[in-house]
Design a protein around this motif. Structure first.
Motif, PDB file in Angstrom:
ATOM      1  N   LYS A  74       0.829  -1.199   0.000  1.00 37.37           N
ATOM      2  CA  LYS A  74       0.000   0.000   0.000  1.00 37.37           C
ATOM      3  C   LYS A  74       0.866   1.252   0.000  1.00 37.37           C
ATOM      4  N   LEU A  75       0.475   2.211  -0.823  1.00 42.67           N
ATOM      5  CA  LEU A  75       1.126   3.516  -0.854  1.00 42.67           C
ATOM      6  C   LEU A  75       0.244   4.508  -0.119  1.00 42.67           C
ATOM      7  N   SER A  76       0.829   5.242   0.819  1.00 40.74           N
ATOM      8  CA  SER A  76       0.047   6.178   1.618  1.00 40.74           C
ATOM      9  C   SER A  76       0.176   7.622   1.139  1.00 40.74           C
ATOM     10  N   ASN A  77       1.304   7.963   0.505  1.00 39.66           N
ATOM     11  CA  ASN A  77       1.467   9.347   0.072  1.00 39.66           C
ATOM     12  C   ASN A  77       2.559   9.474  -0.981  1.00 39.66           C
ATOM     13  N   PHE A  78       2.609  10.638  -1.580  1.00 34.90           N
ATOM     14  CA  PHE A  78       3.653  10.984  -2.543  1.00 34.90           C
ATOM     15  C   PHE A  78       4.379  12.204  -2.009  1.00 34.90           C
ATOM     16  N   ASN A 101      -8.433   4.954   1.000  1.00 35.88           N
ATOM     17  CA  ASN A 101      -7.447   5.961   1.406  1.00 35.88           C
ATOM     18  C   ASN A 101      -6.018   5.483   1.184  1.00 35.88           C
ATOM     19  N   TYR A 102      -5.812   4.724   0.116  1.00 32.77           N
ATOM     20  CA  TYR A 102      -4.473   4.265  -0.240  1.00 32.77           C
ATOM     21  C   TYR A 102      -4.470   3.871  -1.719  1.00 32.77           C
ATOM     22  N   VAL A 103      -3.284   3.711  -2.251  1.00 28.92           N
ATOM     23  CA  VAL A 103      -3.098   3.163  -3.589  1.00 28.92           C
ATOM     24  C   VAL A 103      -2.497   1.774  -3.424  1.00 28.92           C
ATOM     25  N   ALA A 104      -3.072   0.782  -4.075  1.00 34.64           N
ATOM     26  CA  ALA A 104      -2.574  -0.591  -3.978  1.00 34.64           C
ATOM     27  C   ALA A 104      -1.560  -0.857  -5.084  1.00 34.64           C
ATOM     28  N   ALA A 213       3.747   2.605   2.536  1.00 31.79           N
ATOM     29  CA  ALA A 213       4.958   3.155   1.947  1.00 31.79           C
ATOM     30  C   ALA A 213       4.670   4.506   1.310  1.00 31.79           C
ATOM     31  N   SER A 214       5.750   5.252   1.091  1.00 37.34           N
ATOM     32  CA  SER A 214       5.678   6.532   0.401  1.00 37.34           C
ATOM     33  C   SER A 214       6.448   6.438  -0.911  1.00 37.34           C
ATOM     34  N   ILE A 215       6.081   7.293  -1.858  1.00 35.24           N
ATOM     35  CA  ILE A 215       6.888   7.456  -3.061  1.00 35.24           C
ATOM     36  C   ILE A 215       7.652   8.765  -2.904  1.00 35.24           C
TER      37      ILE A 215
END
Length: 421
Positions: A74-78, A101-104, A213-215
């Motif tokens: 899961k991505l939580s933010n950029f 509320n996330y990107v898979a 995770a973050s990008i």
């Protein structure tokens, strides 16, 4: 050549748009045949970010529980670096309403196999692997009436046969280099793109795993590195000025490893995993769109209608949204044998604004972040953007919404909805 076969709708291309459209039409009872030229879906570095709009759609289709069981992170933010080790959050998906509320991050082959398994529950759905649509068929009036195809041996790749498949509607979902688009004489408008991308993977250590995770892109000189945390490896994009692929390959793998190490010193202990330049998957980044998405008997969707930049990772989700909008507008006319050009035109009309807005967002990201970075003019975010992210309350929610749902997100049509289980 064998005697022509027939179906109601033939879809060329078994990517996200093609498989999703096939699933939706089959749930409406439309006889649909998807042609996929490869033997399987196992290809690296395709769009793997599944955004909230798609996750919500899967819930509406009764597939959400199964999707969440797939291997994913899961991505939580950029975030963007602003100097030293400091970063600023540009898009915070955690500000969105749960459970979206996330990107898979899901391997695209897992997603496609999952969707195909659901589609195969419908008697009207057929998937033919190792089968490539090679040309459009036309009647005497010029209307598209299906496709010619060829089949290949899955082991050798050699052609094993050919045939024709007639259909009331042909849908081209065959990607940004669409052969059927070229056959139809449709030429997309190209927008300038300042960079290309080289994808590769490096292993993750056990201690590096995290639930969310973050990008965070890394900048050094005119080089940019973007890493996505997958289950047991990093999927990494090296970004540099367009046209530099020959130079990178002349310099060789040792030079490339040094570039990666300069950008990510923490990965220096594993860059030897890049054994040669052949381990890099080069993407000639394009951004384009067609003005018209149809011809009589033919509809184009996804990258065949609008190639997207990797910026924001919105391509796969825009393609899925195209498929939903198309199914909602063509399923009933197809069932009634009454599909018209107006029905096909309505798909483009519905999806035009979201496409233009998202491509405009990508062009803006190219101009203010990636373009200046790959030409060495500026590394990181421009000052006004940093100020907004730091000082305007909930600013991070705006880009998060745009990326996660996009403009004018689609909902599953009533005929395709199912209860979970």
């Amino acid at each position: 050549m064998d005697r022509p076969e027939s179906t109601t709708c033939v879809i060329a291309g078994g990517g996200p748009a093609g498989v999703m459209l096939g699933l939706l039409l089959a749930r409406a009872g439309v006889e649909v045949t998807v042609l996929e030229k490869h033997a399987d879906f196992l290809r690296d570095f395709r769009g793997d970010t599944v955004h909230a709009s798609t996750i919500r759609l899967l819930d509406e289709l009764g597939l959400g529980e199964g999707f969440r069981a797939l291997p994913q992170s899961k991505l939580s933010n950029f975030r963007l670096p602003v100097g030293g080790d400091e970063t600023v959050v540009l898009a915070d998906f955690g500000l969105l309403k749960p459970p979206y509320n996330y990107v898979a991050m899901v391997p695209q082959w897992d997603l496609l196999k999952f969707l195909v398994a659901a589609a195969r529950q419908e008697p009207a759905f057929t998937l033919r692997m190792n089968t490539e649509a090679t040309a459009l068929l036309h009647d005497d009036g010029g209307k598209v009436t299906g496709v010619a195809y060829r089949t290949r041996d899955p082991e050798t790749g050699e052609t094993t046969g050919s045939g024709e498949l007639s259909a009331e509607l042909t849908v081209a979902c065959d990607g940004r280099s669409s052969a059927l688009r070229e056959q139809a004489g449709l030429v997309p408008h190209e927008f300038p793109v300042p960079f290309d991308t080289w994808w590769f993977r490096l292993p993750r250590r056990d201690e590096e795993h995290e639930q969310l995770a973050s990008i965070v892109p890394r900048f050094a000189g005119s080089d940019v590195l973007l890493s996505l945390a997958r289950k047991d490896y990093y999927q990494i994009a090296y970004i540099a000025e367009k046209g530099t692929d020959p130079q990178l390959r002349r310099e060789g793998v040792e030079s490339f490893r040094a570039r990666v190490t300069r950008l990510r010193p923490d990965l220096a202990d594993r860059v030897s995993e890049i054994s040669s330049m052949d381990d890099l998957h080069f993407l000639d980044v394009k951004l384009n769109r067609l003005k018209e998405w149809h011809r009589p008997g033919l509809l184009l969707l996804g990258d065949a209608a609008h190639a997207m930049s990797p910026a924001g990772g919105v391509g796969i989700n825009l393609a899925v949204q195209d498929a939903v909008a198309a199914a909602a507008r063509i399923a009933i006319p197809l069932l009634a044998g009454a599909l018209t050009d107006a029905d096909l035109a309505s798909v483009r009309r519905r999806r035009w604004l979201p496409t233009v807005l998202l491509q405009t967002m990508q062009l803006l990201l190219h101009k203010v972040i990636f373009g200046p970075a790959v030409t060495g003019q500026r590394a990181g975010a421009p000052g006004p953007l940093v100020f907004a992210a730091r000082h305007i309350p909930r600013f991070q929610k705006v880009p998060a919404l745009l990326i996660a749902f996009g403009p004018l997100p689609e909902h599953a049509p009533a005929f395709a909805r199912r209860q979970p289980g």
